[in-house]
Design a protein around this motif. Structure first.
Motif, PDB file in Angstrom:
ATOM      1  N   PRO A  65      44.476  48.329  44.857  1.00 13.51           N
ATOM      2  CA  PRO A  65      43.567  48.250  45.895  1.00 13.51           C
ATOM      3  C   PRO A  65      42.235  48.977  44.791  1.00 13.51           C
ATOM      4  CG  PRO A  65      44.755  48.594  47.919  1.00 13.51           C
ATOM      5  CD  PRO A  65      45.487  49.078  46.363  1.00 13.51           C
ATOM      6  N   ALA A  66      42.932  50.444  43.952  1.00  8.83           N
ATOM      7  CA  ALA A  66      41.894  51.036  43.045  1.00  8.83           C
ATOM      8  C   ALA A  66      41.464  49.734  41.653  1.00  8.83           C
ATOM      9  CB  ALA A  66      42.307  52.129  42.353  1.00  8.83           C
ATOM     10  N   TYR A  67      43.420  49.198  41.512  1.00  7.89           N
ATOM     11  CA  TYR A  67      42.968  48.363  39.723  1.00  7.89           C
ATOM     12  C   TYR A  67      41.476  46.749  40.514  1.00  7.89           C
ATOM     13  CZ  TYR A  67      44.194  46.101  36.223  1.00  7.89           C
ATOM     14  OH  TYR A  67      44.166  44.825  35.216  1.00  7.89           O
ATOM     15  N   PHE A  68      41.885  46.446  41.871  1.00  7.34           N
ATOM     16  CA  PHE A  68      40.963  45.352  42.150  1.00  7.34           C
ATOM     17  C   PHE A  68      39.555  46.206  42.518  1.00  7.34           C
ATOM     18  CE2 PHE A  68      38.587  43.272  45.455  1.00  7.34           C
ATOM     19  CZ  PHE A  68      39.223  42.097  45.551  1.00  7.34           C
ATOM     20  N   ARG A  69      39.241  47.160  42.955  1.00  3.44           N
ATOM     21  CA  ARG A  69      37.915  47.718  43.100  1.00  3.44           C
ATOM     22  C   ARG A  69      37.065  47.954  41.520  1.00  3.44           C
ATOM     23  NH1 ARG A  69      40.147  51.064  47.492  1.00  3.44           N
ATOM     24  NH2 ARG A  69      39.897  49.601  48.981  1.00  3.44           N
ATOM     25  N   ALA A  70      37.778  48.237  40.911  1.00  8.85           N
ATOM     26  CA  ALA A  70      37.779  48.333  39.203  1.00  8.85           C
ATOM     27  C   ALA A  70      37.717  47.282  38.545  1.00  8.85           C
ATOM     28  CB  ALA A  70      38.966  49.083  38.334  1.00  8.85           C
ATOM     29  N   ALA A  71      38.118  46.086  38.451  1.00  6.93           N
ATOM     30  CA  ALA A  71      38.356  44.885  37.691  1.00  6.93           C
ATOM     31  C   ALA A  71      36.848  44.023  38.360  1.00  6.93           C
ATOM     32  CB  ALA A  71      39.152  43.806  38.066  1.00  6.93           C
ATOM     33  N   MET A  74      34.369  46.144  36.840  1.00  6.90           N
ATOM     34  CA  MET A  74      34.078  45.491  35.737  1.00  6.90           C
ATOM     35  C   MET A  74      33.100  44.318  35.360  1.00  6.90           C
ATOM     36  SD  MET A  74      37.085  44.698  32.528  1.00  6.90           S
ATOM     37  CE  MET A  74      37.301  43.442  33.775  1.00  6.90           C
ATOM     38  N   TRP A  75      33.402  43.044  36.430  1.00  5.08           N
ATOM     39  CA  TRP A  75      33.175  42.153  36.058  1.00  5.08           C
ATOM     40  C   TRP A  75      31.823  41.590  36.361  1.00  5.08           C
ATOM     41  CZ3 TRP A  75      34.698  38.715  33.005  1.00  5.08           C
ATOM     42  CH2 TRP A  75      36.009  38.951  32.788  1.00  5.08           C
ATOM     43  N   ALA A  76      31.468  42.647  37.992  1.00  6.90           N
ATOM     44  CA  ALA A  76      29.683  43.037  38.347  1.00  6.90           C
ATOM     45  C   ALA A  76      29.143  43.323  36.868  1.00  6.90           C
ATOM     46  CB  ALA A  76      30.073  43.763  39.532  1.00  6.90           C
ATOM     47  N   ALA A  77      29.928  44.457  36.085  1.00  6.62           N
ATOM     48  CA  ALA A  77      29.431  44.768  35.690  1.00  6.62           C
ATOM     49  C   ALA A  77      28.500  44.261  34.353  1.00  6.62           C
ATOM     50  CB  ALA A  77      29.717  46.131  34.981  1.00  6.62           C
ATOM     51  N   LEU A  78      29.407  42.955  33.823  1.00  2.04           N
ATOM     52  CA  LEU A  78      30.006  41.894  32.752  1.00  2.04           C
ATOM     53  C   LEU A  78      28.507  41.179  33.216  1.00  2.04           C
ATOM     54  CD1 LEU A  78      32.990  41.488  31.657  1.00  2.04           C
ATOM     55  CD2 LEU A  78      30.927  42.895  30.093  1.00  2.04           C
ATOM     56  N   LEU A  93      29.544  31.902  27.221  1.00  4.30           N
ATOM     57  CA  LEU A  93      30.678  31.937  26.884  1.00  4.30           C
ATOM     58  C   LEU A  93      31.745  32.274  27.262  1.00  4.30           C
ATOM     59  CD1 LEU A  93      31.453  34.050  24.725  1.00  4.30           C
ATOM     60  CD2 LEU A  93      30.394  35.402  25.365  1.00  4.30           C
ATOM     61  N   ASN A  94      31.086  32.376  28.790  1.00  2.89           N
ATOM     62  CA  ASN A  94      32.615  32.646  29.922  1.00  2.89           C
ATOM     63  C   ASN A  94      33.577  31.887  29.868  1.00  2.89           C
ATOM     64  OD1 ASN A  94      33.958  31.895  32.593  1.00  2.89           O
ATOM     65  ND2 ASN A  94      33.628  33.932  32.639  1.00  2.89           N
TER      66      ASN A  94
END
Length: 105
Positions: A65-71, A74-78, A93-94
Motif C-alpha cells: 500500500p505505501a508503494y501504491f500511494r507513492a506511485a 507521483m503520477w498525480a504530481a506529474l 509524450l505519455n
C-alpha cells in the motif's frame, strides 16, 4: 524485448515471457482488490469505471500500500505540476513513452 539487426524493436524478437506479459498473463499474481484498504480499492474501482478494468501496474503496486500511494502521488504530481512540457503535448509524450516501453494501450 530485444533489438533486431537494424537496431529497431520488432514483434519477431519477442521472447515467450514478453508475449505472456502482453497477453495479460504475468509471473506475479495481482492482489485481490476486495482485501485492500478503502483508498486503494476506491482508486482501482475508479480505474475500472474509466477503463473497464484496473490498470495492471496498480494491481501490482497494491501488494504494498505505501508503494501504491507513492506511485499514485507521483503520477498525480506529474499530471498537475509539470511545467517543462506544455499541457498540449503531455498526452502525446505519455503515449510516445508508453509505445517505447511496449505498452499496448
Amino acid at each position: 524485448m530485444r533489438r533486431g539487426a537494424n537496431g529497431s524493436w520488432g514483434a519477431a524478437q519477442l521472447d515467450r515471457e514478453e508475449v505472456a506479459r502482453l497477453e495479460g498473463k504475468t509471473r506475479i499474481r495481482p492482489v485481490d482488490v476486495e482485501t485492500l484498504p478503502d483508498d486503494l480499492r476506491e482508486t482501482l474501482e475508479e480505474q475500472s469505471k474509466l477503463r473497464g478494468a484496473p490498470l495492471y501496474p496498480y494491481l501490482f503496486y497494491a501488494r504494498n500500500p505505501a508503494y501504491f500511494r507513492a506511485a499514485q502521488a507521483m503520477w498525480a504530481a506529474l499530471q498537475q505540476e509539470t511545467k517543462r512540457v506544455p499541457a498540449t503535448l503531455r498526452a502525446l509524450l505519455n503515449r510516445r513513452v508508453a509505445w517505447w516501453n511496449g505498452c499496448e494501450f
